[in-house]
Design a protein around this motif. Structure first.
Motif, PDB file in Angstrom:
ATOM      1  N   LEU A  12      65.138  22.422  58.281  1.00 24.84           N
ATOM      2  CA  LEU A  12      65.434  20.989  58.276  1.00 24.84           C
ATOM      3  C   LEU A  12      64.527  20.260  57.276  1.00 24.84           C
ATOM      4  O   LEU A  12      64.979  19.365  56.556  1.00 24.84           O
ATOM      5  N   THR A  60      65.955  18.326  53.990  1.00 23.82           N
ATOM      6  CA  THR A  60      65.608  16.909  53.853  1.00 23.82           C
ATOM      7  C   THR A  60      64.985  16.642  52.491  1.00 23.82           C
ATOM      8  O   THR A  60      65.352  15.681  51.806  1.00 23.82           O
ATOM      9  N   TYR A 120      73.026  18.381  56.012  1.00 22.98           N
ATOM     10  CA  TYR A 120      72.013  17.560  56.674  1.00 22.98           C
ATOM     11  C   TYR A 120      72.616  16.830  57.878  1.00 22.98           C
ATOM     12  O   TYR A 120      72.059  16.840  58.971  1.00 22.98           O
ATOM     13  N   ILE A 121      73.772  16.199  57.669  1.00 26.72           N
ATOM     14  CA  ILE A 121      74.422  15.445  58.749  1.00 26.72           C
ATOM     15  C   ILE A 121      74.812  16.364  59.905  1.00 26.72           C
ATOM     16  O   ILE A 121      74.717  15.981  61.063  1.00 26.72           O
ATOM     17  N   ARG A 180      73.247  18.645  61.113  1.00 25.16           N
ATOM     18  CA  ARG A 180      72.064  18.948  61.923  1.00 25.16           C
ATOM     19  C   ARG A 180      71.526  17.739  62.692  1.00 25.16           C
ATOM     20  O   ARG A 180      70.598  17.867  63.474  1.00 25.16           O
ATOM     21  N   LEU A 181      72.097  16.568  62.450  1.00 17.71           N
ATOM     22  CA  LEU A 181      71.627  15.370  63.137  1.00 17.71           C
ATOM     23  C   LEU A 181      72.073  15.376  64.593  1.00 17.71           C
ATOM     24  O   LEU A 181      73.099  15.960  64.923  1.00 17.71           O
ATOM     25  N   PRO A 182      71.325  14.682  65.433  1.00 20.00           N
ATOM     26  CA  PRO A 182      71.772  14.556  66.824  1.00 20.00           C
ATOM     27  C   PRO A 182      73.048  13.725  66.880  1.00 20.00           C
ATOM     28  O   PRO A 182      73.455  13.120  65.884  1.00 20.00           O
ATOM     29  N   GLU A 231      75.608  10.648  67.591  1.00 22.95           N
ATOM     30  CA  GLU A 231      75.447   9.231  67.242  1.00 22.95           C
ATOM     31  C   GLU A 231      74.755   8.445  68.350  1.00 22.95           C
ATOM     32  O   GLU A 231      73.990   7.526  68.097  1.00 22.95           O
ATOM     33  N   LEU A 249      70.919   8.490  68.041  1.00 21.20           N
ATOM     34  CA  LEU A 249      70.268   7.879  66.889  1.00 21.20           C
ATOM     35  C   LEU A 249      69.555   6.606  67.314  1.00 21.20           C
ATOM     36  O   LEU A 249      70.004   5.881  68.198  1.00 21.20           O
TER      37      LEU A 249
END
Length: 129
Positions: A31, A35, A109-110, A112-114, A116, A119
């Motif tokens: 990550l 990033t 990248y997106i 791997r994001l939590p 919505e 956020l």
């Protein structure tokens, strides 16, 4: 203190580009690595300031990422009009070299994001959601 004319600078991005090309595929990057790669690509390709990158709102209605193009809304840019904040939108295009493609990197990248719902609001403006 002298003012430097940046047009006169002879910047060679070859070492950075070569580094990005020898990195493993985006899915194999940590990550932190993905990033760093994304921030560098957005800074160079999209002419983003570091602060602008931090203010990209991926929950904004106009945010789009496809394999060919990305529309990135910057909700708190440094630029102001009539003493008020503006929203600016930057469009970036895909690169033929996958290692240098900001869309492929952004999509990884997106992914791997939590979710919505997890956020948090931007630290500069708590009214943003």
């Amino acid at each position: 203190m002298a003012i430097t004319d940046f047009k006169a600078l002879d910047l060679d991005l070859t070492p950075a580009v070569c580094y990005l090309e020898v990195l493993p595929a985006n899915a194999q990057l940590s990550l932190e690595q993905i990033t760093h790669k994304l921030c560098w690509l957005l800074a160079v390709i999209g002419m983003f300031r570091g602060d602008d990158i931090a203010c990209i709102d991926i929950t904004h209605a106009h945010f789009r990422v496809t394999p060919q193009v990305a529309i990135l809304p910057v909700v708190l840019p440094k630029e102001k009009r009539r003493h008020g904040r503006i929203r600016k939108f930057t469009t970036i295009q895909a690169h033929t070299n996958v290692a240098l493609c900001p869309m492929a990197t952004l999509q990884e990248y997106i992914s791997r994001l939590p979710s919505e719902e997890d956020l948090i609001p931007h630290h500069k403006d708590s009214s943003l959601e």
